[in-house]
Every structure is written in C-alpha cells, then in structure tokens.
Design a protein around this motif. Structure first.
Motif, short mmCIF file in Angstrom:
data_model
loop_
_atom_site.label_atom_id
_atom_site.label_comp_id
_atom_site.label_asym_id
_atom_site.label_seq_id
_atom_site.Cartn_x
_atom_site.Cartn_y
_atom_site.Cartn_z
N TRP A 1 0.72 -1.15 0.05
CA TRP A 1 -0.10 -0.24 0.03
C TRP A 1 0.74 1.32 -0.04
O TRP A 1 0.43 2.54 0.14
CB TRP A 1 -0.79 0.07 1.17
CG TRP A 1 -2.13 -0.97 1.22
CD1 TRP A 1 -1.96 -2.22 1.51
CD2 TRP A 1 -3.41 -0.86 0.81
NE1 TRP A 1 -3.02 -3.10 1.38
CE2 TRP A 1 -4.02 -2.09 0.75
CE3 TRP A 1 -4.04 0.25 0.17
CZ2 TRP A 1 -5.37 -2.13 0.38
CZ3 TRP A 1 -5.38 0.07 -0.12
CH2 TRP A 1 -6.20 -1.41 -0.05
N THR A 2 2.13 1.02 0.00
CA THR A 2 3.14 2.39 0.05
C THR A 2 2.70 3.36 -1.20
O THR A 2 3.04 4.30 -1.31
CB THR A 2 4.43 1.96 0.08
OG1 THR A 2 4.83 1.01 -0.99
CG2 THR A 2 4.72 1.25 1.21
N GLY A 3 2.33 2.53 -2.32
CA GLY A 3 1.75 3.64 -3.50
C GLY A 3 0.72 4.60 -3.14
O GLY A 3 0.49 5.66 -3.89
N VAL A 4 0.29 4.68 -1.89
CA VAL A 4 -0.82 5.72 -1.39
C VAL A 4 0.30 7.05 -1.41
O VAL A 4 -0.46 7.94 -1.88
CB VAL A 4 -1.11 5.37 -0.04
CG1 VAL A 4 -1.74 6.83 0.68
CG2 VAL A 4 -2.19 4.26 0.14
N LEU A 5 1.61 6.87 -1.01
CA LEU A 5 2.25 8.24 -1.08
C LEU A 5 3.17 8.18 -2.26
O LEU A 5 3.95 7.22 -2.48
CB LEU A 5 3.18 8.25 0.12
CG LEU A 5 2.49 8.20 1.43
CD1 LEU A 5 3.24 8.13 2.66
CD2 LEU A 5 1.37 9.45 1.50
N ARG A 6 3.04 8.93 -3.34
CA ARG A 6 3.64 8.77 -4.56
C ARG A 6 5.21 8.91 -4.54
O ARG A 6 5.81 8.36 -5.17
CB ARG A 6 3.06 9.65 -5.45
CG ARG A 6 1.42 9.34 -6.09
CD ARG A 6 0.95 10.13 -7.04
NE ARG A 6 -0.05 9.54 -7.83
CZ ARG A 6 -0.69 9.92 -8.97
NH1 ARG A 6 -0.14 10.74 -9.66
NH2 ARG A 6 -1.80 9.11 -9.33
N ASP A 7 5.58 9.84 -3.56
CA ASP A 7 7.05 9.92 -3.50
C ASP A 7 7.78 8.70 -2.81
O ASP A 7 6.98 8.06 -2.08
CB ASP A 7 7.23 11.27 -2.73
CG ASP A 7 6.82 12.51 -3.39
OD1 ASP A 7 6.48 13.49 -2.62
OD2 ASP A 7 6.83 12.50 -4.56
#
Length: 304
Positions: free
Chosen positions: A204-210
């Motif tokens: 789910w880290t793609g929640v934050l694009r950077d």
C-alpha cells in the motif's frame, strides 16, 4: 412510476450441484462468486438464510427465499427508490451442464427512473455478468468470454468508488503513535479491506507517490518518514482484518515549518483521502477476481 424487469442468464459447463454449492457460499468470507474487490463486497448479518439482512455498497436487501443449491431471492426495502427483488437460480441441463439466471424486478419512481437508466443499470449489468464469469471460473475452470467494461462503466465506477472515512488514529497503530513527541497535527483515514486485497502494508505504499523511506514495520503497520520543509512528519499504513488506515503525525519545529504547514494543512485532508482512495481502487482492480481465487484454491478437475 416505471416497472423494470432485467434478466441475465448463462449456460455453464458444470453440474448444477457444483454451481449450486458456489451459490450457497454467497456473502461468506470465502465467497467465490460475488465480484469483490472490484465491487463492494456482499455483507449479511448472518449466514445465507431467510431473514438475513445486508447488502453491498449502498444497495440494501434481505433474504426472503432460499433453496440451498438452487435459488436465493433478495427483496429490497420499500422507499429505497428501487422497490422489488433480485433472484439468482441454478437449473440443471443434464448431468454436466446448468443454466444460471438472475432476475431483477422492481418499480422505479421519481428521480430513480433517470438514475436507473443512466447509472444503476450499467453497473448492475456489468456486476451480474462478472458473477457469471466467476461461476464459470470456479466451476468450469475458466471463462471463454469475460465481460468487458464499457468506457461509461469505467467512469461510473471511478466516480462511485467509496471514499475514505475520517477516524481517530487507531490504538493498534503503535509505531506512529510513538514516532512524534507531542505532535501539532494528527489525522487518520480508513478504507475497507475487501477480500482479495493485499494484507501486506508494503503493498500500500503507493498511497504516497514519492519514495519516502520506511523507518519501521511491526504487526501489520508500516511507518514512513515524510519530513519536508523543516517539518517532522510521519505517515503510517496499518492493515488489520477489516480496514486499511493511513495515519499522519506532524510537528512544526521552526517558524518556517509553521508557515509552510499553515498552508499545506488546508489541502492535506483532501490529498490524503484522494491518495488512499486512488490506491484502494487501483489495487482492487488489479487483484484476482473471486472466481480466480477460488480456482487457485481448488482447481476444477479436467473434463474429458
């Protein structure tokens, strides 16, 4: 008032008993046919039986007839705009084939007439065909012509996808709770963990694009360093049995940081909800269907 009758049916190359056994698992934790996570899951307040109450997404209904292995009927509550019923049946066509049929009959009133024609019918038709696809996958080992979403359905799906809910920072989110001493700002937003979605918070880290560095991970929670412009800021993704929660904690350590955060915090809630919602939908669309999951767990026997 407008009377609606909507019928879908498909011949399945599998015995009626095998397909009926799939029907009996509707709304269960291992439901093999309802098309989640691409669509909201079906939830009932008890196992499938007459009297069970629930729905999927905003659609509410209760079970008024149930014949194990062959038929289930859901009636919608009056006053909901679509007063009527859904019925799903399985009928044998010999020893190795059967017909699955879904019938929707309802009365549509007022603004519901326009809503049915422009929105609900398109989503409903696609969802029912995906149920049939999943039945074929699970019972017959594959589907010859899976349903394709029209551009209109894709747009409607995007617009109607569930929005994250604001919640308090979960007690289980221990990493973020201890990561910032006396934070000046905290928030948390939550979405449902639908069947088939990944349980690993790293997914789910793609929640934050950077590409923010991961500081720690523990018991379903992942903590990231999102420091910027002099802020001490942390973000956490917590995955539990029912939800995914994105939490933020911020401390302003300098006049520059306070000035920067004074502007950013005005848009931060919208950004956080949008990023979580986008990731939730993207992962749901990329996940295996219910039928594919059932097929992987229990492959259909080869047919001569």
């Amino acid at each position: 008032m407008t009377a609606v009758r909507n019928v879908h049916e498909r011949v399945i190359d599998a015995p009626a008993a095998a397909v009926g056994a799939l029907l009996d698992r509707l709304s269960a934790a291992d439901d093999p046919i309802f098309p989640t996570p691409a669509w909201p899951r079906m939830r009932l307040d008890r196992p499938l039986a007459v009297g069970a109450d629930g729905g999927h997404g905003r659609i509410r209904y209760h079970v008024t007839a149930y014949e194990p292995g062959s038929r289930v009927r859901f009636d919608t509550p009056p006053g909901g705009g679509l007063d009527g019923y859904h019925e799903l049946t399985v009928a044998p066509l010999g020893a190795e084939r059967c017909r699955v049929r879904h019938v929707l009959e309802c009365e549509v009133r007022g603004a519901g007439i326009l809503q049915w024609g422009l929105v609900i019918r398109h989503l409903h038709d696609t969802m029912i065909e995906e149920i049939f696809d999943n039945i074929e996958r699970a019972a017959a080992g594959g589907v010859a012509r899976p349903v394709r979403w029209s551009p209109w359905v894709r747009l409607l799906h995007r617009l109607t996808w569930a929005r994250p809910r604001a919640v308090g920072t979960p007690a289980e989110a221990r990493l973020i709770r201890s990561s910032v001493d006396r934070p000046d700002y905290v928030d948390a937003y939550r979405v449902d963990l639908l069947p088939g979605l990944p349980r690993d918070p790293a997914a789910w880290t793609g929640v934050l694009r950077d590409a923010f560095p991961v500081l720690a991970r523990d018991d379903g929670e992942l903590l990231m360093d999102v420091n910027t412009a002099g802020l001490t800021a942390r973000a956490s993704i917590l995955v539990d049995d029912r939800h995914v929660t994105l939490s933020t904690a911020v401390k302003t350590d300098s006049p520059r940081a306070r000035a920067y955060w004074g502007v950013v915090k005005l848009v931060h809630p919208v950004m956080a909800r949008t990023m979580l919602r986008r990731a939730h939908r993207a992962l749901a669309l990329a996940a295996p269907s219910a039928g594919e999951r059932a097929q992987a767990q229990s492959p259909a026997p080869e047919r001569s």
